[in-house]
Design an enzyme around this catalytic site. Structure first.
Site, PDB file in Angstrom:
ATOM      1  CB  SER A 165      -9.269 -13.550  27.499  1.00  0.00           C
ATOM      2  OG  SER A 165     -10.100 -14.472  27.906  1.00  0.00           O
ATOM      3  CE1 TYR A 198     -15.922 -10.043  31.638  1.00  0.00           C
ATOM      4  CE2 TYR A 198     -14.992 -11.173  33.916  1.00  0.00           C
ATOM      5  CZ  TYR A 198     -14.937 -10.329  32.855  1.00  0.00           C
ATOM      6  OH  TYR A 198     -13.690  -9.911  32.636  1.00  0.00           O
ATOM      7  CE  LYS A 202     -13.969 -10.997  28.870  1.00  0.00           C
ATOM      8  NZ  LYS A 202     -12.829  -9.964  28.391  1.00  0.00           N
TER       9      LYS A 202
HETATM   10  N1  LIG Z   1     -10.569  -5.933  35.989  1.00  0.00           N
HETATM   11  C1  LIG Z   1     -10.406  -6.955  36.061  1.00  0.00           C
HETATM   12  O1  LIG Z   1     -10.317  -7.708  37.225  1.00  0.00           O
HETATM   13  C2  LIG Z   1     -10.305  -7.755  34.812  1.00  0.00           C
HETATM   14  C3  LIG Z   1     -10.033  -9.072  34.987  1.00  0.00           C
HETATM   15  C4  LIG Z   1      -9.638  -9.863  33.711  1.00  0.00           C
HETATM   16  C5  LIG Z   1     -10.003  -9.546  32.803  1.00  0.00           C
HETATM   17  N2  LIG Z   1     -10.505  -7.867  32.454  1.00  0.00           N
HETATM   18  C6  LIG Z   1     -10.800  -7.530  31.166  1.00  0.00           C
HETATM   19  O2  LIG Z   1     -10.156  -6.391  31.127  1.00  0.00           O
HETATM   20  C7  LIG Z   1     -10.864  -5.536  30.080  1.00  0.00           C
HETATM   21  C8  LIG Z   1     -10.943  -4.187  30.389  1.00  0.00           C
HETATM   22  O3  LIG Z   1     -11.785  -4.275  31.715  1.00  0.00           O
HETATM   23  P1  LIG Z   1     -11.609  -3.222  32.963  1.00  0.00           P
HETATM   24  O4  LIG Z   1     -11.676  -4.014  33.960  1.00  0.00           O
HETATM   25  O5  LIG Z   1     -10.602  -2.249  32.744  1.00  0.00           O
HETATM   26  O6  LIG Z   1     -12.965  -2.647  33.032  1.00  0.00           O
HETATM   27  P2  LIG Z   1     -13.995  -1.221  32.755  1.00  0.00           P
HETATM   28  O7  LIG Z   1     -13.188  -0.259  33.658  1.00  0.00           O
HETATM   29  O8  LIG Z   1     -15.272  -1.292  33.081  1.00  0.00           O
HETATM   30  O9  LIG Z   1     -13.544  -0.813  31.258  1.00  0.00           O
HETATM   31  C9  LIG Z   1     -14.114  -1.301  30.284  1.00  0.00           C
HETATM   32  C10 LIG Z   1     -14.048  -0.409  29.103  1.00  0.00           C
HETATM   33  O10 LIG Z   1     -14.964  -1.052  28.106  1.00  0.00           O
HETATM   34  C11 LIG Z   1     -15.701  -0.259  27.509  1.00  0.00           C
HETATM   35  N3  LIG Z   1     -16.986  -0.556  26.909  1.00  0.00           N
HETATM   36  C12 LIG Z   1     -17.946  -1.413  27.607  1.00  0.00           C
HETATM   37  N4  LIG Z   1     -18.813  -1.589  26.676  1.00  0.00           N
HETATM   38  C13 LIG Z   1     -18.532  -0.895  25.656  1.00  0.00           C
HETATM   39  C14 LIG Z   1     -19.147  -0.797  24.122  1.00  0.00           C
HETATM   40  N5  LIG Z   1     -20.267  -1.382  23.906  1.00  0.00           N
HETATM   41  N6  LIG Z   1     -18.464  -0.354  23.217  1.00  0.00           N
HETATM   42  C15 LIG Z   1     -17.254  -0.088  23.354  1.00  0.00           C
HETATM   43  N7  LIG Z   1     -16.655   0.130  24.701  1.00  0.00           N
HETATM   44  C16 LIG Z   1     -17.144  -0.291  25.783  1.00  0.00           C
HETATM   45  C17 LIG Z   1     -16.079   0.777  28.587  1.00  0.00           C
HETATM   46  O11 LIG Z   1     -16.743   1.889  28.481  1.00  0.00           O
HETATM   47  P3  LIG Z   1     -17.697   2.789  29.322  1.00  0.00           P
HETATM   48  O12 LIG Z   1     -16.801   3.600  30.212  1.00  0.00           O
HETATM   49  O13 LIG Z   1     -18.227   3.768  28.648  1.00  0.00           O
HETATM   50  O14 LIG Z   1     -18.679   1.967  30.159  1.00  0.00           O
HETATM   51  C18 LIG Z   1     -14.584   0.671  29.292  1.00  0.00           C
HETATM   52  O15 LIG Z   1     -14.155   1.739  28.725  1.00  0.00           O
HETATM   53  C19 LIG Z   1     -12.322  -6.275  29.854  1.00  0.00           C
HETATM   54  O16 LIG Z   1     -12.178  -7.041  28.501  1.00  0.00           O
HETATM   55  C20 LIG Z   1     -12.199  -7.361  30.740  1.00  0.00           C
HETATM   56  O17 LIG Z   1     -13.061  -8.445  30.546  1.00  0.00           O
HETATM   57  C21 LIG Z   1     -10.598  -7.220  33.601  1.00  0.00           C
END
Ligand SMILES: NC(=O)c1ccc[n+]([C@@H]2O[C@H](COP(=O)([O-])OP(=O)(O)OC[C@H]3O[C@@H](n4cnc5c(N)ncnc54)[C@H](OP(=O)(O)O)[C@@H]3O)[C@@H](O)[C@H]2O)c1
Length: 321
Positions: A165, A198, A202
């Site tokens: 989350s 978004y 979460k």
């Molecule tokens: N980065 C931050 O600052 C942050 C902070 C708090 C929480 N989060 C959470 O951390 C998690 C990972 O995010 P991230 O920051 O690493 O972002 P990211 O680099 O955009 O990675 C997201 C991943 O989810 C995949 N995805 C998106 N849509 C999908 C679908 N329909 N089916 C299957 N896979 C799908 C993406 O695949 P594609 O490459 O094909 O798009 C990618 O592998 C998320 O739940 C996000 O809400 C992130």
């Protein structure tokens, strides 16, 4: 948390480097071709996981991630497998879960995949962020709970069901919780607030985890939810310059952020049903709304509606709880 507190944490608090062995474990990480999921997968490979499944919607990108992880960890080529999973399609979620149910064991289902949509889009009849981050995420969780539970019994282990989350859950206003039908209200394009969506998705994750946690209690499975902090990744790539500037100054590296995912995926019974922050159980940073009486009512309502949606996708699936 105050803004100053956030700055302090982002700049000075570093989650512990993971060292818990994952030898013998079978681990699924969704959305592991890039970002936090890929770096968490790299840790699991380094920590000796026996089977590591990269569950990705783009298998070519998944294969590239597999080769990258293999080259940096020197894990055996048999360890990592790339399986297709597209959370925008319930059929894909079901096909993935059917395949995963055939695994000899499942130690960790790390549900990391998520989107921060910047425009209105509909997948499977619901706004895309709701479908990917909430409906399909919990559909997959319920479909694989029986496998996690049977693995617990058969191998005397404590499998983890971990949802990624965010601290931004606290920013969602979520006025819709008082509407007669929450999901109908959220699926109304004319009222769509792109900046709210978004954080709201979460928040829904946090509410649902708290609502279903008592049902998982005692099954041998540890269900938890975590906040990785603000991290560099591909997320919100189209969100514009304010976020880019904020990330430039404050974001954790993807690797450091991914430590929080690994911490939750190896956490002990103290993490059952709990929110993890900086790699530790910390309910103090769960939003005041979630902990309020209104938040409890909202969680009940959200789960009632989400159960009905999930039952419409697959009758009987909520009895897996
Ligand atoms: N980065 C931050 O600052 C942050 C902070 C708090 C929480 N989060 C959470 O951390 C998690 C990972 O995010 P991230 O920051 O690493 O972002 P990211 O680099 O955009 O990675 C997201 C991943 O989810 C995949 N995805 C998106 N849509 C999908 C679908 N329909 N089916 C299957 N896979 C799908 C993406 O695949 P594609 O490459 O094909 O798009 C990618 O592998 C998320 O739940 C996000 O809400 C992130």
């Amino acid at each position: 948390m105050t803004f100053l507190g956030l700055i302090y944490e982002q700049l000075f608090v570093k989650p512990t480097y993971p060292t818990t062995s994952c030898a013998g474990q079978t681990i699924i990480v969704t959305g592991s071709n890039v970002g936090l999921g890929k770096e968490a997968a790299r840790h699991f490979a380094r920590l000796g996981a026996s089977k590591l499944i990269l569950a990705v919607r783009n298998t070519k990108a998944g294969e590239a991630a597999k080769h990258d992880i293999e080259s940096t960890t020197r894990c055996s080529p048999e360890v990592i497998e790339v399986w297709p999973l597209d959370l925008s399609s319930y059929a894909s979620v079901k096909a993935f879960a059917d395949r995963a149910s055939e695994l000899p064991r499942l130690d960790v289902l790390l549900e990391n995949a998520g989107i921060a949509a910047v425009k209105w889009q509909v997948f499977e009849g619901h706004e895309s962020t709701l479908t990917v981050n909430v409906i399909s995420t919990f559909y997959l969780a319920l479909l694989l709970l029986p496998k996690l539970k049977s693995s617990a019994k058969q191998f005397g282990i404590k499998p983890r069901l971990t949802i990624v989350s965010s601290a931004v859950h606290a920013q969602a206003k979520f006025a819709e919780w008082k509407e007669p039908k929450i999901f109908d209200a959220l699926d109304n394009e004319s009222k769509f607030d792109v900046w709210e969506r978004y954080p709201l998705s979460k928040l829904l994750e946090v509410l649902v985890v708290r609502q279903i946690a008592p049902g998982v209690e005692g099954s041998g499975v540890i269900l938890n939810i975590l906040n990785p902090g603000l991290c560099h990744s591909e997320l919100a790539r189209d969100a514009g310059w304010p976020l880019t500037v904020m990330k430039f100054f404050l974001a954790r590296t993807t690797e450091v952020g991914s430590r929080t995912l690994v911490a939750a995926a190896v956490a002990g019974p103290e993490a059952q049903g709990k929110y993890m922050h900086n790699g530790k159980v910390d309910e103090s940073v769960v939003s005041p709304f979630v902990k309020s009486e209104d938040g409890k009512l909202a969680a009940e309502k959200v789960w009632k509606e989400l159960s009905a949606i999930l039952e419409a996708i697959q009758p009987g699936v909520t009895s897996n709880l």
